[in-house]
Design a protein around this motif. Structure first.
Motif, mmCIF file in Angstrom:
data_model
loop_
_atom_site.group_PDB
_atom_site.id
_atom_site.type_symbol
_atom_site.label_atom_id
_atom_site.label_comp_id
_atom_site.label_asym_id
_atom_site.label_seq_id
_atom_site.Cartn_x
_atom_site.Cartn_y
_atom_site.Cartn_z
ATOM 1 N N SER A 245 1.051 -1.411 -0.151
ATOM 2 C CA SER A 245 -0.009 -0.162 0.226
ATOM 3 C C SER A 245 0.997 1.328 0.003
ATOM 4 C CB SER A 245 -0.876 -0.296 1.152
ATOM 5 O OG SER A 245 -0.637 -0.084 2.317
ATOM 6 N N SER A 246 1.791 1.599 0.478
ATOM 7 C CA SER A 246 3.278 2.296 0.023
ATOM 8 C C SER A 246 3.550 2.404 -0.896
ATOM 9 C CB SER A 246 4.200 2.347 1.739
ATOM 10 O OG SER A 246 3.888 1.983 2.682
ATOM 11 N N THR A 247 3.866 1.346 -1.204
ATOM 12 C CA THR A 247 4.331 1.496 -2.962
ATOM 13 C C THR A 247 3.448 1.714 -4.320
ATOM 14 O OG1 THR A 247 4.977 0.040 -3.478
ATOM 15 C CG2 THR A 247 6.552 0.750 -2.020
ATOM 16 N N GLY A 248 2.229 1.277 -3.506
ATOM 17 C CA GLY A 248 1.638 0.611 -4.951
ATOM 18 C C GLY A 248 2.347 -0.367 -6.458
ATOM 19 N N ILE A 249 1.927 0.333 -7.607
ATOM 20 C CA ILE A 249 2.020 -0.670 -8.307
ATOM 21 C C ILE A 249 3.683 -0.057 -8.428
ATOM 22 C CG2 ILE A 249 2.402 -1.950 -10.978
ATOM 23 C CD1 ILE A 249 -1.188 -1.135 -10.316
ATOM 24 N N VAL A 250 4.738 -1.068 -8.683
ATOM 25 C CA VAL A 250 5.990 -0.254 -9.579
ATOM 26 C C VAL A 250 6.896 -1.261 -10.010
ATOM 27 C CG1 VAL A 250 6.270 0.830 -7.053
ATOM 28 C CG2 VAL A 250 6.848 -1.159 -6.770
ATOM 29 N N GLU A 251 7.767 -0.873 -10.649
ATOM 30 C CA GLU A 251 8.833 -1.368 -11.341
ATOM 31 C C GLU A 251 10.650 -1.833 -10.460
ATOM 32 O OE1 GLU A 251 11.558 -0.916 -15.332
ATOM 33 O OE2 GLU A 251 9.567 -0.573 -16.180
ATOM 34 N N ARG A 252 10.683 -3.146 -10.521
ATOM 35 C CA ARG A 252 12.153 -2.619 -9.378
ATOM 36 C C ARG A 252 12.560 -4.669 -10.281
ATOM 37 N NH1 ARG A 252 10.119 0.883 -7.205
ATOM 38 N NH2 ARG A 252 9.805 1.789 -5.335
ATOM 39 N N PRO A 253 13.953 -3.343 -9.537
ATOM 40 C CA PRO A 253 14.873 -4.786 -9.981
ATOM 41 C C PRO A 253 15.502 -6.290 -9.935
ATOM 42 C CG PRO A 253 16.632 -2.947 -8.831
ATOM 43 C CD PRO A 253 15.328 -2.840 -9.333
ATOM 44 N N LEU A 254 15.400 -7.574 -10.335
ATOM 45 C CA LEU A 254 15.268 -8.393 -9.299
ATOM 46 C C LEU A 254 16.024 -8.707 -7.498
ATOM 47 C CD1 LEU A 254 15.796 -11.235 -11.984
ATOM 48 C CD2 LEU A 254 13.644 -10.767 -10.862
ATOM 49 N N ASP A 255 16.725 -7.937 -7.217
ATOM 50 C CA ASP A 255 17.530 -7.454 -6.469
ATOM 51 C C ASP A 255 17.068 -7.036 -5.287
ATOM 52 O OD1 ASP A 255 18.135 -5.277 -8.138
ATOM 53 O OD2 ASP A 255 20.498 -6.047 -7.474
ATOM 54 N N TYR A 256 16.587 -6.092 -5.941
ATOM 55 C CA TYR A 256 15.410 -5.438 -4.434
ATOM 56 C C TYR A 256 14.733 -6.428 -4.140
ATOM 57 C CZ TYR A 256 11.717 -2.623 -3.346
ATOM 58 O OH TYR A 256 10.958 -2.469 -2.224
ATOM 59 N N ASP A 257 14.236 -7.815 -4.428
ATOM 60 C CA ASP A 257 13.361 -8.336 -3.265
ATOM 61 C C ASP A 257 13.472 -9.114 -4.061
ATOM 62 O OD1 ASP A 257 12.417 -9.240 -1.327
ATOM 63 O OD2 ASP A 257 10.322 -8.463 -1.826
ATOM 64 N N MET A 258 14.564 -10.279 -3.802
ATOM 65 C CA MET A 258 14.666 -11.674 -4.653
ATOM 66 C C MET A 258 13.703 -12.185 -4.262
ATOM 67 S SD MET A 258 16.815 -12.484 -7.028
ATOM 68 C CE MET A 258 17.848 -11.972 -7.306
ATOM 69 N N PRO A 259 13.098 -13.088 -5.638
ATOM 70 C CA PRO A 259 11.721 -14.232 -5.017
ATOM 71 C C PRO A 259 12.585 -15.408 -5.252
ATOM 72 C CG PRO A 259 12.188 -13.196 -7.776
ATOM 73 C CD PRO A 259 13.730 -12.391 -7.201
ATOM 74 N N THR A 260 11.444 -15.931 -5.350
ATOM 75 C CA THR A 260 11.891 -17.512 -4.430
ATOM 76 C C THR A 260 12.071 -18.612 -5.579
ATOM 77 O OG1 THR A 260 10.314 -16.743 -2.385
ATOM 78 C CG2 THR A 260 11.541 -19.748 -2.436
ATOM 79 N N GLY A 261 11.095 -17.826 -6.401
ATOM 80 C CA GLY A 261 10.962 -18.971 -7.843
ATOM 81 C C GLY A 261 10.266 -18.251 -8.801
ATOM 82 N N ALA A 262 10.168 -18.778 -9.880
ATOM 83 C CA ALA A 262 8.852 -18.800 -10.777
ATOM 84 C C ALA A 262 8.458 -19.704 -11.566
ATOM 85 C CB ALA A 262 10.038 -17.711 -11.303
ATOM 86 N N VAL A 263 7.445 -19.586 -12.171
ATOM 87 C CA VAL A 263 6.508 -20.598 -13.758
ATOM 88 C C VAL A 263 6.810 -19.859 -14.426
ATOM 89 C CG1 VAL A 263 5.125 -21.648 -11.254
ATOM 90 C CG2 VAL A 263 4.252 -19.826 -12.290
ATOM 91 N N ARG A 264 6.184 -20.487 -15.758
ATOM 92 C CA ARG A 264 5.812 -20.318 -17.147
ATOM 93 C C ARG A 264 4.932 -20.379 -17.192
ATOM 94 N NH1 ARG A 264 11.532 -20.779 -19.926
ATOM 95 N NH2 ARG A 264 11.942 -19.772 -18.937
ATOM 96 N N VAL A 265 3.794 -20.236 -17.889
ATOM 97 C CA VAL A 265 2.644 -20.383 -18.480
ATOM 98 C C VAL A 265 3.251 -19.331 -19.747
ATOM 99 C CG1 VAL A 265 1.316 -19.837 -15.878
ATOM 100 C CG2 VAL A 265 1.578 -17.570 -17.877
ATOM 101 N N LEU A 266 3.725 -19.144 -20.666
ATOM 102 C CA LEU A 266 3.800 -18.714 -22.233
ATOM 103 C C LEU A 266 3.485 -19.560 -22.690
ATOM 104 C CD1 LEU A 266 4.481 -15.222 -21.646
ATOM 105 C CD2 LEU A 266 2.099 -16.068 -22.575
#
Length: 266
Positions: A245-266
């Protein structure tokens, strides 16, 4: 009348000859014995034993015994032939029965083999048909490289258009979103329906490593199936997401908050 008519004769009566006695003895015993003599046997000649006249009965008994033995032998030979014939007949019947059973077994085995071969052929045809239908569905559902490129461009374009909008828990647009609401709305632009919540979105498609990311991969934080946050990778080591709620919708580099994993649906 002669003066000597009443005077008894002193001549001895003539004794029968040996040949006459032999003839009478032969006739009496049931056999005829012929004796040829060159002269009359003297009256005082010794008579031969009667046993000499019984030679023929002795020979006849021997012949009868020999004939009886021959008859027994012939009967035994006939019995042996008959027994051998019965054995040969039994063996012949047994051989024919065995041959018949063998032929039936071979016929049954061939029928079973033919049946199994037919079942295997049908199973193979069914498997090939299923594989063909699956391939056709995959071909129809899988986008081409150009379509994928166009889809990812549309996806990234939509996400960038949402930058700066507010984060509202449980919102799915168009003026505000939460993290899973934003990803659901973005993928609906290219015809992909995603579940509403982060936990379910983290198990969609195929799991991919963070070192093999492609544009359009869904990033998740937490473990697959129990993720608490999601975003979308847009390339160049960056992602877009409704953070809080503080930042809203943003664009960030991965190292800003490194994710745990990823899935591919395309």
């Amino acid at each position: 009348m002669s003066p000597n008519a009443l005077i008894p004769s002193h001549r001895k009566p003539r004794r029968p000859s040996a040949s006459s006695r032999a003839l009478r003895a032969g006739v009496t015993g049931g056999f005829l014995t012929l004796a040829v003599t060159g002269a009359t046997v003297p009256a005082n000649a010794a008579e031969k034993p009667v046993s000499e006249t019984q030679e023929m009965p002795t020979i006849t008994t021997a012949l009868a015994t020999s004939a009886a033995r021959s008859a027994d032998t012939a009967e035994q030979v006939a019995f042996n032939y008959e027994r051998q014939a019965l054995q040969d007949s039994a063996f012949s019947h047994a051989a024919k029965a065995a041959e018949k059973h063998k032929a039936e077994a071979v016929k049954k085995a061939k029928a079973e083999a033919k049946k199994k071969a037919e079942e295997a052929r049908k199973a193979k045809e069914a498997a090939e048909a299923r594989a063909s239908r699956s391939s056709e569905r995959s071909t129809l559902s899988a986008p081409s490289s150009s379509n994928a490129t166009g889809s990812t461009a549309t996806l990234v374009s939509f996400l960038k258009a949402q930058l700066g909008k507010a984060y509202v828990l449980g919102s799915s647009g168009p003026s505000s979103y939460d993290c899973s609401g934003l990803t659901q709305a973005a993928f609906s632009q290219i015809g992909i329906d995603l579940p509403r919540v982060s936990q379910d979105q983290s198990t969609q498609g195929t799991q991919v490593g963070l070192d093999n990311l492609q544009v359009g991969d869904i990033l998740y934080w937490g473990s697959a199936g129990s993720a608490y946050h999601v975003g979308v990778y847009i390339g160049d080591g960056k992602f877009i997401g409704a953070q809080n709620s503080s930042t809203g919708i943003v664009e960030r580099p991965l190292d800003y908050d490194m994710p745990t994993g990823a899935v591919r649906v395309l």
